[in-house]
Design an enzyme around this catalytic site. Structure first.
Site, mmCIF file in Angstrom:
data_model
loop_
_atom_site.group_PDB
_atom_site.id
_atom_site.type_symbol
_atom_site.label_atom_id
_atom_site.label_comp_id
_atom_site.label_asym_id
_atom_site.label_seq_id
_atom_site.Cartn_x
_atom_site.Cartn_y
_atom_site.Cartn_z
ATOM 1 N N SER A 45 7.320 -0.601 10.094
ATOM 2 C CA SER A 45 5.916 -0.462 9.706
ATOM 3 C C SER A 45 5.724 0.910 9.080
ATOM 4 O O SER A 45 6.362 1.883 9.502
ATOM 5 C CB SER A 45 5.031 -0.572 10.958
ATOM 6 O OG SER A 45 3.753 -0.053 10.691
ATOM 7 N N MET A 85 0.847 -1.194 0.000
ATOM 8 C CA MET A 85 0.000 0.000 0.000
ATOM 9 C C MET A 85 0.885 1.247 0.000
ATOM 10 O O MET A 85 0.463 2.320 0.427
ATOM 11 C CB MET A 85 -0.938 -0.016 1.205
ATOM 12 C CG MET A 85 -1.904 -1.196 1.149
ATOM 13 S SD MET A 85 -3.429 -0.932 2.059
ATOM 14 C CE MET A 85 -2.820 -0.700 3.702
ATOM 15 N N HIS A 143 9.781 -3.421 3.143
ATOM 16 C CA HIS A 143 9.384 -3.703 1.752
ATOM 17 C C HIS A 143 10.622 -3.973 0.897
ATOM 18 O O HIS A 143 10.628 -4.885 0.063
ATOM 19 C CB HIS A 143 8.628 -2.516 1.150
ATOM 20 C CG HIS A 143 7.347 -2.192 1.842
ATOM 21 N ND1 HIS A 143 7.204 -1.106 2.675
ATOM 22 C CD2 HIS A 143 6.145 -2.812 1.826
ATOM 23 C CE1 HIS A 143 5.965 -1.068 3.135
ATOM 24 N NE2 HIS A 143 5.302 -2.086 2.646
ATOM 25 N N GLY A 160 5.338 -10.134 4.421
ATOM 26 C CA GLY A 160 6.101 -10.087 5.667
ATOM 27 C C GLY A 160 5.347 -10.787 6.790
ATOM 28 O O GLY A 160 4.115 -10.749 6.854
ATOM 29 N N ALA A 199 4.063 3.851 0.986
ATOM 30 C CA ALA A 199 4.795 4.272 2.185
ATOM 31 C C ALA A 199 5.910 3.259 2.440
ATOM 32 O O ALA A 199 6.064 2.736 3.549
ATOM 33 C CB ALA A 199 3.864 4.407 3.389
ATOM 34 N N GLN A 218 -10.110 -2.299 3.120
ATOM 35 C CA GLN A 218 -9.563 -2.886 4.346
ATOM 36 C C GLN A 218 -9.437 -1.878 5.479
ATOM 37 O O GLN A 218 -8.883 -2.194 6.527
ATOM 38 C CB GLN A 218 -8.230 -3.582 4.067
ATOM 39 C CG GLN A 218 -7.070 -2.675 3.700
ATOM 40 C CD GLN A 218 -5.865 -3.487 3.245
ATOM 41 O OE1 GLN A 218 -5.811 -3.977 2.119
ATOM 42 N NE2 GLN A 218 -4.883 -3.638 4.126
HETATM 43 O O1 PAF Z 1 0.044 -5.513 3.962
HETATM 44 C C1 PAF Z 1 -0.373 -4.686 3.141
HETATM 45 O O2 PAF Z 1 0.304 -3.731 2.779
HETATM 46 C C2 PAF Z 1 -1.796 -4.842 2.597
HETATM 47 O O3 PAF Z 1 -2.643 -5.381 3.538
HETATM 48 C C3 PAF Z 1 -1.841 -5.649 1.287
HETATM 49 C C4 PAF Z 1 -1.412 -7.078 1.494
HETATM 50 C C5 PAF Z 1 -0.977 -4.988 0.247
HETATM 51 C C6 PAF Z 1 -3.283 -5.676 0.757
HETATM 52 O O4 PAF Z 1 -3.769 -4.397 0.519
#
Ligand code: PAF
Length: 265
Positions: free
Chosen positions: A170, A20, A27, A136, A22, A51
């Site tokens: 995070s 998502m 990542h 992760g 950021a 979500q």
């Molecule tokens: O962990 C995340 O960044 C999100 O929950 C994901 C897996 C990209 C789904 O939107």
């Protein structure tokens, strides 16, 4: 690195890392792991409204597009996909259910969150058709639920990446004040302290007592579970994992750790 806005421009059979945005070192580690799999590495950035159970959380979710592109380009992403909302949700997409585990712990505090996660991940998989997807372990409940909807996509779990002082990376950490960041260290401290205990009772006690030392941390849940069932661990539970969630400065933080040493009641 190629930046694309439509999934039709993506190579098939890739390693896929949905995000998502950021982006941070956590990542970057997933992208590097993707680069070791011998094919194209596709990353997506899509802030999935489904979500977020809370409008304010969606609004304040950090967005750092320029930095995201730099990080992806520097860490082995071959294709960065920035889909439009309409490509992901053309209007006829069925909301999937994450099932009973989706209502526990994270799901209990964030109703509907995991239904949104599994729906978007399944949709992303259908559009990208990856061979593998990498997630992760920090979001352990998410990882567990994604495995259930992955179909023939191989799910690769990547260990949680931590700062030198233990804080799990995070995207939300940037919203912590300086004192909040320092208070947040109590979470990993509690996990590490519990992980060297050998009995279930003392591990649970250590977890809670360590967290109680930091008044700035409001605990949502902190316990040791059966990592497959998401039920409270019993002594004969094979894979035990401590999970913690709570708030500092109004920022929700989660973390978890396997409890391999806990073998006594
Ligand atoms: O962990 C995340 O960044 C999100 O929950 C994901 C897996 C990209 C789904 O939107």
């Amino acid at each position: 690195m190629k930046i694309v806005t439509s999934a039709s421009e993506l190579p098939s059979g890739c390693a896929f890392i949905p995000t998502m945005g950021a982006l941070h070192d956590g990542h970057a580690n997933l992208f590097r792991a993707g680069g070791k799999l011998n094919g194209s590495v596709v990353a997506s950035i899509f802030v999935n409204p489904l979500q977020f159970e809370n409008e304010q959380d969606l609004k304040t979710y950090p967005r750092t597009p320029d930095r995201d592109i730099e990080i992806a380009a520097a860490t082995g992403v071959t294709h960065l996909w920035l889909p439009r909302y309409e490509e992901i949700y053309p209007g006829n997409i069925e909301l999937l259910s994450a099932g009973p585990i989706g209502d526990l712990f994270e799901g209990k505090s964030r109703p509907g969150h995991f239904d949104g996660v599994v729906t978007v991940v399944r949709r992303l998989f259908d559009l990208v058709k990856p061979q593998q997807a990498i997630f992760g372990e920090k979001d352990f409940q998410q990882l567990t639920l994604i495995r259930k909807v992955a179909g023939d996509v191989e799910i690769i779990a990547h260990p949680t990446v931590r700062e030198a002082d233990g804080l799990a990376l995070s995207s939300r950490n940037v919203r912590l004040s300086e004192s909040g960041r320092s208070a947040a260290l109590v979470i990993s401290r509690a996990l590490f302290a519990a992980s060297i205990e050998t009995s279930l009772q003392s591990a649970r006690k250590t977890l809670l007592e360590t967290l109680a030392q930091e008044s700035a941390f409001t605990v949502d849940y902190a316990t040791i579970i059966d990592e497959n069932e998401f039920t409270e661990a019993k002594i004969d539970t094979k894979s035990k994992r401590a999970i913690i969630a709570g708030w500092i400065d109004g920022v929700r933080l989660i973390d978890n750790m396997q409890m391999q040493n806990v073998v006594l009641p």
